[in-house]
Design a protein around this motif. Sequence first.
Motif, PDB file in Angstrom:
ATOM      1  N   SER A 144       0.831  -1.209   0.000  1.00 27.46           N
ATOM      2  CA  SER A 144       0.000   0.000   0.000  1.00 27.46           C
ATOM      3  C   SER A 144       0.862   1.256   0.000  1.00 27.46           C
ATOM      4  CB  SER A 144      -0.935   0.000   1.216  1.00 27.46           C
ATOM      5  OG  SER A 144      -1.845  -1.074   1.163  1.00 27.46           O
TER       6      SER A 144
ATOM      7  N   GLU B  11       1.101   4.063  -2.948  1.00 28.05           N
ATOM      8  CA  GLU B  11       0.819   5.469  -2.660  1.00 28.05           C
ATOM      9  C   GLU B  11       1.955   6.358  -3.153  1.00 28.05           C
ATOM     10  OE1 GLU B  11      -0.309   8.378   1.140  1.00 28.05           O
ATOM     11  OE2 GLU B  11      -0.294   6.198   1.370  1.00 28.05           O
TER      12      GLU B  11
ATOM     13  N   ILE C  48      -9.500  -3.725  -1.228  1.00 32.72           N
ATOM     14  CA  ILE C  48      -8.466  -2.729  -1.557  1.00 32.72           C
ATOM     15  C   ILE C  48      -7.131  -3.414  -1.822  1.00 32.72           C
ATOM     16  CG2 ILE C  48      -7.086  -0.839  -0.608  1.00 32.72           C
ATOM     17  CD1 ILE C  48      -9.618   0.173   0.781  1.00 32.72           C
TER      18      ILE C  48
ATOM     19  N   CYS D  58     -14.193   1.653  -3.037  1.00 27.85           N
ATOM     20  CA  CYS D  58     -13.732   1.202  -1.716  1.00 27.85           C
ATOM     21  C   CYS D  58     -13.398   2.379  -0.805  1.00 27.85           C
ATOM     22  CB  CYS D  58     -12.508   0.306  -1.869  1.00 27.85           C
ATOM     23  SG  CYS D  58     -12.830  -1.293  -2.618  1.00 27.85           S
ATOM     24  N   TYR D  59     -12.659   3.352  -1.337  1.00 25.53           N
ATOM     25  CA  TYR D  59     -12.272   4.503  -0.526  1.00 25.53           C
ATOM     26  C   TYR D  59     -13.496   5.301  -0.077  1.00 25.53           C
ATOM     27  CZ  TYR D  59      -7.435   3.669  -1.985  1.00 25.53           C
ATOM     28  OH  TYR D  59      -6.194   3.122  -2.201  1.00 25.53           O
TER      29      TYR D  59
ATOM     30  N   THR E 232     -15.018   3.677   2.939  1.00 22.71           N
ATOM     31  CA  THR E 232     -14.271   3.650   4.197  1.00 22.71           C
ATOM     32  C   THR E 232     -14.669   4.782   5.130  1.00 22.71           C
ATOM     33  OG1 THR E 232     -12.487   4.958   3.223  1.00 22.71           O
ATOM     34  CG2 THR E 232     -12.294   2.552   3.112  1.00 22.71           C
TER      35      THR E 232
ATOM     36  N   ASN F  90     -13.326   7.490   5.517  1.00 23.00           N
ATOM     37  CA  ASN F  90     -12.101   8.007   6.125  1.00 23.00           C
ATOM     38  C   ASN F  90     -11.880   9.441   5.663  1.00 23.00           C
ATOM     39  OD1 ASN F  90      -9.130   8.575   6.277  1.00 23.00           O
ATOM     40  ND2 ASN F  90      -9.155   6.562   7.262  1.00 23.00           N
TER      41      ASN F  90
ATOM     42  N   CYS G  22     -10.235   9.773   2.333  1.00 22.90           N
ATOM     43  CA  CYS G  22     -10.781   9.047   1.196  1.00 22.90           C
ATOM     44  C   CYS G  22     -10.873   9.924  -0.047  1.00 22.90           C
ATOM     45  CB  CYS G  22     -12.140   8.435   1.527  1.00 22.90           C
ATOM     46  SG  CYS G  22     -13.498   9.607   1.668  1.00 22.90           S
TER      47      CYS G  22
ATOM     48  N   ARG H 126      -7.460  10.348  -1.594  1.00 26.83           N
ATOM     49  CA  ARG H 126      -7.061   9.136  -2.319  1.00 26.83           C
ATOM     50  C   ARG H 126      -7.792   9.020  -3.650  1.00 26.83           C
ATOM     51  NH1 ARG H 126      -4.321   5.155   0.452  1.00 26.83           N
ATOM     52  NH2 ARG H 126      -3.887   5.572   2.638  1.00 26.83           N
TER      53      ARG H 126
END
Length: 398
Positions: free
Chosen positions: A23, A27, A356, A382-383, A386, A388, A391, A394
């Motif tokens: 991951s 990134e 992910i 997916c993001y 989440t 988050n 997200c 991302r």
Amino acid sequence: LVEYIKTQNQIFFIDCSKQEIISAVMELKNKGILDLCRDRNRYLVKMDHDLKYYRLKKQLSNDPMLPRINGIFFEYIIENKNRFFDSLFTPDDIAELLAWHSYYGRTTNWIKYNLDFGIIQYESGDFKNASETFQRLENYFEVLETNQKLIIGDCFFRAGEYRLAKTLLERFTPTKKQQLYPYYLLLTRVYNLLFEKEKAIDVIDHKLLPTCENDEIRLHVLNLKQRILSTMKDKRDEAKQIFDALKKNTPLYVQDKSIYGKFLLGSIEFYRGDIANKDLSRAEEIAKATDNQYLLAIFYVNNGFHEFWQGNIACAKENFQIAQDRLSAIRIHEISYPLNNLGVCYLMEGKVDDAINCFQMGLIWNKSKYVEITLKTWLMVCYALTENDNCFVRIEEL
């Protein structure tokens, strides 16, 4: 960190899981800091750039002396390449350097060096990078031989560069009889994936079928036709008629060959239950009897779809995992397909983190722009799920 570790003659132990490392690498790759370089059936991580390198790179790109500098590097490599073989460089490394510096130095025979290196990449399955190499020749395709243009067209197709493939293929028509079948077959596939399906069917009916020299080739072409028709509006019944006719009328001597096993995998498009199970089992038998490891891997992909469509997610995951394992040993650049399917299964189960992981791993090995778009689309889903704070960052990066 990568550059520092390379200077140290020691091993580093990091308290992270394999997936955490993947991951982090993905990134940093998306941010343009790291790059993944293919080396046979593995990838090496290297620095793509730091700020100093980026600044220097920008300055050099505007330097009027750049062609001459690359020309000097090219001449030096030519004069010393035999000595390089005894150090850190492989023959493929030398071919890459010669292609690069000859192109940017516009040296004599730069077309040949880039064509040769592109073919090396193509034959190793590195279609994405081979496509980038071949694109340097775009304004000079007319000087190439027909078989070379067919290789480049096939490379563009396999790399997901369908429009580049179409542009190239529509610029020439082979004159030799033995080149007509591969040419029109590739053109049909390109039209199909560009959603120009009427054109694809027209090529099959008027160009491909007349070139079929035996029952095996005819089965292959008609199977392609029914697969295209099955995705067209109001053509599914016609596709099923072709499938049923082929299953009924294919000569016995062809029914033990890999091409027939591949045809039987399409049964899941029209049937469920006993008929589909019987056809899939027969395809598996043919793959094993002919020792066709690729056909066997694709069997598990199709069997996974068959289970998925019937709601058997656990069985589908098992089949996709087997497909991934088998493809890893023979065509590792194609594991992005079963990884995408595995990720969807995990998503259906609500296991977003596992999904992910699959999509990110698929991006590492993927060599097709089409599949890249698919994987990144699922990653964005997916993001978003989440919830988050990061997200949206991302998603924007994707």
